[in-house]
Design an enzyme around this catalytic site. Structure first.
Site, PDB file in Angstrom:
ATOM      1  N   GLY A 161       0.852  -1.188   0.000  1.00  0.00           N
ATOM      2  CA  GLY A 161       0.000   0.000   0.000  1.00  0.00           C
ATOM      3  C   GLY A 161       0.885   1.234   0.000  1.00  0.00           C
TER       4      GLY A 161
ATOM      5  N   GLN B  96       3.445   9.917   1.229  1.00  0.00           N
ATOM      6  CA  GLN B  96       4.690   9.139   1.280  1.00  0.00           C
ATOM      7  C   GLN B  96       5.554   9.315   0.046  1.00  0.00           C
ATOM      8  OE1 GLN B  96       2.587   5.324   2.469  1.00  0.00           O
ATOM      9  NE2 GLN B  96       4.554   5.065   3.492  1.00  0.00           N
TER      10      GLN B  96
ATOM     11  N   CYS C  89       6.277  -0.209   7.387  1.00  0.00           N
ATOM     12  CA  CYS C  89       5.881   0.994   6.646  1.00  0.00           C
ATOM     13  C   CYS C  89       7.022   1.368   5.709  1.00  0.00           C
ATOM     14  CB  CYS C  89       5.607   2.129   7.633  1.00  0.00           C
ATOM     15  SG  CYS C  89       5.214   3.696   6.805  1.00  0.00           S
ATOM     16  N   LEU C  90       6.693   1.684   4.471  1.00  0.00           N
ATOM     17  CA  LEU C  90       7.742   2.019   3.498  1.00  0.00           C
ATOM     18  C   LEU C  90       8.523   3.259   3.905  1.00  0.00           C
ATOM     19  CD1 LEU C  90       5.802   1.276   0.189  1.00  0.00           C
ATOM     20  CD2 LEU C  90       7.513  -0.168   1.329  1.00  0.00           C
TER      21      LEU C  90
ATOM     22  N   HIS D 221      -3.821   1.609   7.560  1.00  0.00           N
ATOM     23  CA  HIS D 221      -2.445   2.126   7.601  1.00  0.00           C
ATOM     24  C   HIS D 221      -2.314   3.341   6.668  1.00  0.00           C
ATOM     25  CE1 HIS D 221       2.060   1.531   7.883  1.00  0.00           C
ATOM     26  NE2 HIS D 221       1.962   2.266   6.777  1.00  0.00           N
ATOM     27  N   GLU D 222      -2.852   3.190   5.459  1.00  0.00           N
ATOM     28  CA  GLU D 222      -2.742   4.299   4.489  1.00  0.00           C
ATOM     29  C   GLU D 222      -3.641   5.467   4.885  1.00  0.00           C
ATOM     30  OE1 GLU D 222      -0.296   3.877   2.844  1.00  0.00           O
ATOM     31  OE2 GLU D 222      -0.142   1.706   2.887  1.00  0.00           O
TER      32      GLU D 222
ATOM     33  N   HIS E 174      -1.935   7.629   7.201  1.00  0.00           N
ATOM     34  CA  HIS E 174      -0.993   8.549   6.528  1.00  0.00           C
ATOM     35  C   HIS E 174      -1.736   9.804   6.053  1.00  0.00           C
ATOM     36  CE1 HIS E 174       2.894   6.594   6.414  1.00  0.00           C
ATOM     37  NE2 HIS E 174       2.369   5.455   5.975  1.00  0.00           N
TER      38      HIS E 174
HETATM   39  C1  LIG Z   1       0.312  -3.984   6.814  1.00  0.00           C
HETATM   40  S1  LIG Z   1      -0.051  -2.407   6.204  1.00  0.00           S
HETATM   41  C2  LIG Z   1       1.482  -1.946   5.448  1.00  0.00           C
HETATM   42  C3  LIG Z   1       1.339  -0.953   4.360  1.00  0.00           C
HETATM   43  C4  LIG Z   1       2.647  -0.323   4.005  1.00  0.00           C
HETATM   44  N1  LIG Z   1       2.392   0.776   3.164  1.00  0.00           N
HETATM   45  C5  LIG Z   1       3.026   1.962   3.248  1.00  0.00           C
HETATM   46  O1  LIG Z   1       3.827   2.268   4.061  1.00  0.00           O
HETATM   47  C6  LIG Z   1       3.575  -1.282   3.319  1.00  0.00           C
HETATM   48  O2  LIG Z   1       3.415  -1.561   2.139  1.00  0.00           O
HETATM   49  N2  LIG Z   1       4.571  -1.800   4.059  1.00  0.00           N
HETATM   50  C7  LIG Z   1       5.522  -2.756   3.527  1.00  0.00           C
HETATM   51  C8  LIG Z   1       6.818  -2.684   4.298  1.00  0.00           C
HETATM   52  C9  LIG Z   1       4.932  -4.159   3.639  1.00  0.00           C
HETATM   53  O3  LIG Z   1       4.092  -4.417   4.482  1.00  0.00           O
HETATM   54  N3  LIG Z   1       5.403  -5.053   2.770  1.00  0.00           N
HETATM   55  C10 LIG Z   1       4.992  -6.440   2.822  1.00  0.00           C
HETATM   56  C11 LIG Z   1       5.312  -7.139   1.508  1.00  0.00           C
HETATM   57  O4  LIG Z   1       6.674  -7.123   1.233  1.00  0.00           O
HETATM   58  C12 LIG Z   1       5.712  -7.164   3.973  1.00  0.00           C
HETATM   59  O5  LIG Z   1       5.243  -8.242   4.335  1.00  0.00           O
HETATM   60  O6  LIG Z   1       6.717  -6.653   4.489  1.00  0.00           O
HETATM   61 FE   LIG Z   2       3.278   3.588   5.901  1.00  0.00          FE
END
Ligand SMILES: CSCC[C@H](NC=O)C(=O)N[C@@H](C)C(=O)N[C@@H](CO)C(=O)O
Ligand SMILES: [Fe+2]
Length: 269
Positions: free
Chosen positions: A119, A124, A167-168, A209-210, A213
């Site tokens: 997501g 972000q 979280c990215l 989560h989003e 943000h």
């Molecule tokens: C569980 S909600 C996480 C949403 C997040 N979005 C933005 O920050 C996100 O995509 N986080 C990644 C680190 C994530 O959860 N990635 C997955 C797939 O690789 C993971 O299991 O780490």
């Molecule tokens: Fe995030």
């Protein structure tokens, strides 16, 4: 990207479908396999302190609507990391459902997949507008690509679940966050069509989560003190990295972190 068509169909028909249909989409592989372990049935007591609920019914001001400038971006997009203040800035509503918006959503999917995300919210990538994209499968060509514009939460479930979230904007940091198991939302699709949908399980988790943000709320704001302590050093390392890169003082520090007084828990927003 199938999001617009999918969302339209989804919005019209979802209420008539059995509630199991959406989770079925997400029983597919995820990059880490970790997502299979999504918990959906916890009876744990509420854990996290929470805050920042959107005000309902407040009059919409001109400055709350994104201008062309606010929606301007350069590809490829880059993920903004904590503690960049853009992650805490106000995100404006979108009222131009044009080609630029569609391109922005496409670019957000690109960077989301490249960084192993499931997501991504517009702040972000440095764009302070109320737009999110997600695909809980996290693989291009698999699962469903969902674009939500100006989303609002109508209802949160009483049942809450714990999940080890990443979280990215906090690369490599994972920690437990408690959230409602399901949510009912209203939103617009990429063409501006309004719809309502119920989400549960992982899609509800990613959405929340989003959505946080878009409210300027970050995942550590919802962690218990104990969990927060377990990632304190990693947060401080990100603050140091920001200071080294920008030459500016970190706009927030976990060392002096105070939870906002407006904390209201999950409720109608
Ligand atoms: C569980 S909600 C996480 C949403 C997040 N979005 C933005 O920050 C996100 O995509 N986080 C990644 C680190 C994530 O959860 N990635 C997955 C797939 O690789 C993971 O299991 O780490
Ligand atoms: Fe995030």
């Amino acid at each position: 990207m199938a999001s617009a068509t999918w969302l339209h169909t989804f919005s019209l028909s979802y209420a008539l479908r059995p509630p199991s249909i959406l989770p079925a989409i997400f029983h597919r592989s995820s990059p880490s396999g970790r997502l299979f372990s999504y918990l959906s049935g916890s009876s744990l007591p509420p854990l996290g302190p929470v805050h920042a609920q959107a005000k309902r019914g407040s009059a919409m001001k001109d400055e709350d609507v994104a201008s062309r400038d606010n929606l301007r971006f350069e590809a490829p997009l880059k993920i903004v990391e904590y503690p960049d203040p853009v992650l805490r800035a106000k995100n404006k509503r979108i009222d131009s459902f044009d080609d630029n918006l569609k391109k922005l959503a496409d670019e957000m999917f690109d960077v989301m997949y490249k960084t192993d995300g499931i997501g991504l919210s517009a702040p972000q990538v440095g764009i302070n507008v109320r737009l999110m994209v997600f695909n809980p499968v996290g693989e291009r060509g698999e699962g469903e690509e969902i674009v939500l514009v100006n989303p609002r939460v109508n209802k949160y479930s009483k049942k809450v679940v714990l999940f080890n979230e990443g979280c990215l904007s906090f690369p490599g940091i994972y920690a437990d966050v408690e959230r409602p198991e399901s949510v009912k939302i209203d939103a617009q699709d990429i063409k501006g069509a309004r719809f309502s949908v119920n989400l549960s399980g992982l899609p509800a988790r990613v959405f929340q989560h989003e959505y946080d943000h878009l409210q300027g709320v970050l995942f550590f704001d919802r962690m218990t003190d104990e969990v927060l302590e377990s990632i304190r050093a990693e947060l401080q390392a990100l603050e140091k990295k920001y200071e080294g890169r920008t030459g500016l003082a970190s706009p927030e520090r976990i060392e002096t972190y105070k939870r906002k007084k407006v904390a209201a828990g999950f409720g109608k927003s």
